[in-house]
Design an enzyme around this catalytic site. Structure first.
Site, PDB file in Angstrom:
ATOM      1  N   SER A 197      64.751  39.495  29.625  1.00  0.00           N
ATOM      2  CA  SER A 197      65.728  40.226  28.820  1.00  0.00           C
ATOM      3  C   SER A 197      65.330  40.358  27.360  1.00  0.00           C
ATOM      4  O   SER A 197      65.552  41.396  26.747  1.00  0.00           O
ATOM      5  CB  SER A 197      67.101  39.542  28.909  1.00  0.00           C
TER       6      SER A 197
ATOM      7  N   HIS B 160      68.896  37.899  23.555  1.00  0.00           N
ATOM      8  CA  HIS B 160      69.078  39.356  23.522  1.00  0.00           C
ATOM      9  C   HIS B 160      69.008  39.868  22.086  1.00  0.00           C
ATOM     10  O   HIS B 160      68.272  40.805  21.777  1.00  0.00           O
ATOM     11  CB  HIS B 160      70.424  39.732  24.130  1.00  0.00           C
TER      12      HIS B 160
END
Length: 328
Positions: A226, A284
């Protein structure tokens, strides 16, 4: 089915797929709990950048310091970028060598994507092996507070569930192909590997910080792509803000990246402040920050250095021609 998700901007024509759930929760494998208990682990798996108790394979006395992680991440990023730049300005051509050996006709874009995706598939296959999953994989492919610094890299190729692996690889293929065309395979490879390591580093430092805001405890671990994908998404949004992407569950609604990316980041900020412990929101945001930073600083530096190399080559050629030497 992915032909519906197409870029509508000044990018090479190719299918594109995007969704706001690069991180999604998954259930443990049926035989996983017993295997990991034998290895001294209590495993609560999440698909991407998992939240896991720290493995007993690492003791407090042998735990590397944060300085060690920082040195590894920065050194790896610098050396990877330097090696990619030297290769990009050399006469070496790995793509043609691979094509000559295999008899294929791959482009540098395809070779880069297939290599990255193939590496993720190989690591996923290793996770499915009971013997490896019991000890080797948690120790060397899971980034935790006491793990080896190299796990900052290896964990970015590590996934727990096939559907999660598939979603991440579709995202990599969709956005990566266009950016490889724009940046070149060496530059993109350095960017992708470096952004994954730096996003993992940011997540690690946050987990081990005394100023943590999230509910995740000190003994947490993470894995997944991610962070690197957020960097790729941010880089694409910076250079192609009008690119339209569609969500997985509402493909008939398209969003321009210039609004879609801030929306994803806002969700992660809310996840940190709201103590949503399922996903590694810090990774993230860290990945997105690396992506925007690379776009604003890294790309101009790369192009400036490349321009200087070309200028020197032209100067050297002119000098040799002036002296009557043969130039090849």
């Amino acid at each position: 089915m992915f032909s519906k998700f197409c870029i509508r901007a000044a990018l090479p024509a190719r299918p594109i797929f995007s969704h706001s759930f690069f991180t999604a929760r998954s259930a443990p494998l049926p035989t996983q709990a017993s295997l990991l208990q034998k290895a001294g682990l209590r495993f609560r798996q999440y698909a991407t950048h998992s939240s896991l108790p720290r493995s007993r394979l690492s003791t407090h006395s042998s735990r590397p310091s944060n300085t060690t992680y920082i040195i590894f991440a920065l050194s790896f990023s610098a050396l990877t970028t330097y090696a990619a730049f030297k290769y990009d300005n050399s006469s070496l051509n790995l793509t043609s060598t691979v094509n000559r050996i295999t008899g294929l006709s791959l482009s540098s874009q395809s070779l880069t994507l297939f290599t990255l995706i193939g590496t993720n598939l190989a690591v996923f296959a290793a996770w499915q092996n009971p013997a490896l999953r019991a000890r080797v994989m948690p120790r060397w492919f899971l980034s935790s507070a006491g793990s080896h610094p190299v796990t900052l890299l290896t964990s970015t190729f590590s996934h727990g569930e096939f559907w999660h692996l598939g979603l991440n690889m579709v995202g990599l293929y969709s956005f990566g192909g266009s950016m490889i065309t724009a940046m070149g395979a060496p530059h993109f490879t350095a960017f992708y590997l470096s952004s994954g390591v730096l996003a993992s580093l940011i997540s690690h430092l946050f987990r081990t910080s005394s100023l943590r805001l999230a509910s995740a405890s000190y003994h947490t671990s993470s894995l997944g792509a991610s962070g690197a994908l957020y960097s790729l998404l941010a880089l694409t949004a910076y250079y192609y803000p009008s690119t339209s992407v569609s969500l997985l569950f509402v493909p008939f609604v398209a969003f321009p990246l210039k609004w879609f990316m801030p929306g994803l980041m806002a969700m992660d900020v809310a996840g940190i402040l709201g103590r949503w412990g399922r996903f590694d929101h810090v990774a993230h945001l860290g990945g997105a920050g690396v992506g925007f930073g690379w776009a604003m600083v890294g790309v101009p530096m790369w192009l400036s250095a490349k321009k200087e190399v070309v200028r020197r080559k032209i100067k050297e050629r002119n000098e040799r021609v002036w002296r009557g030497e043969r130039w090849e």
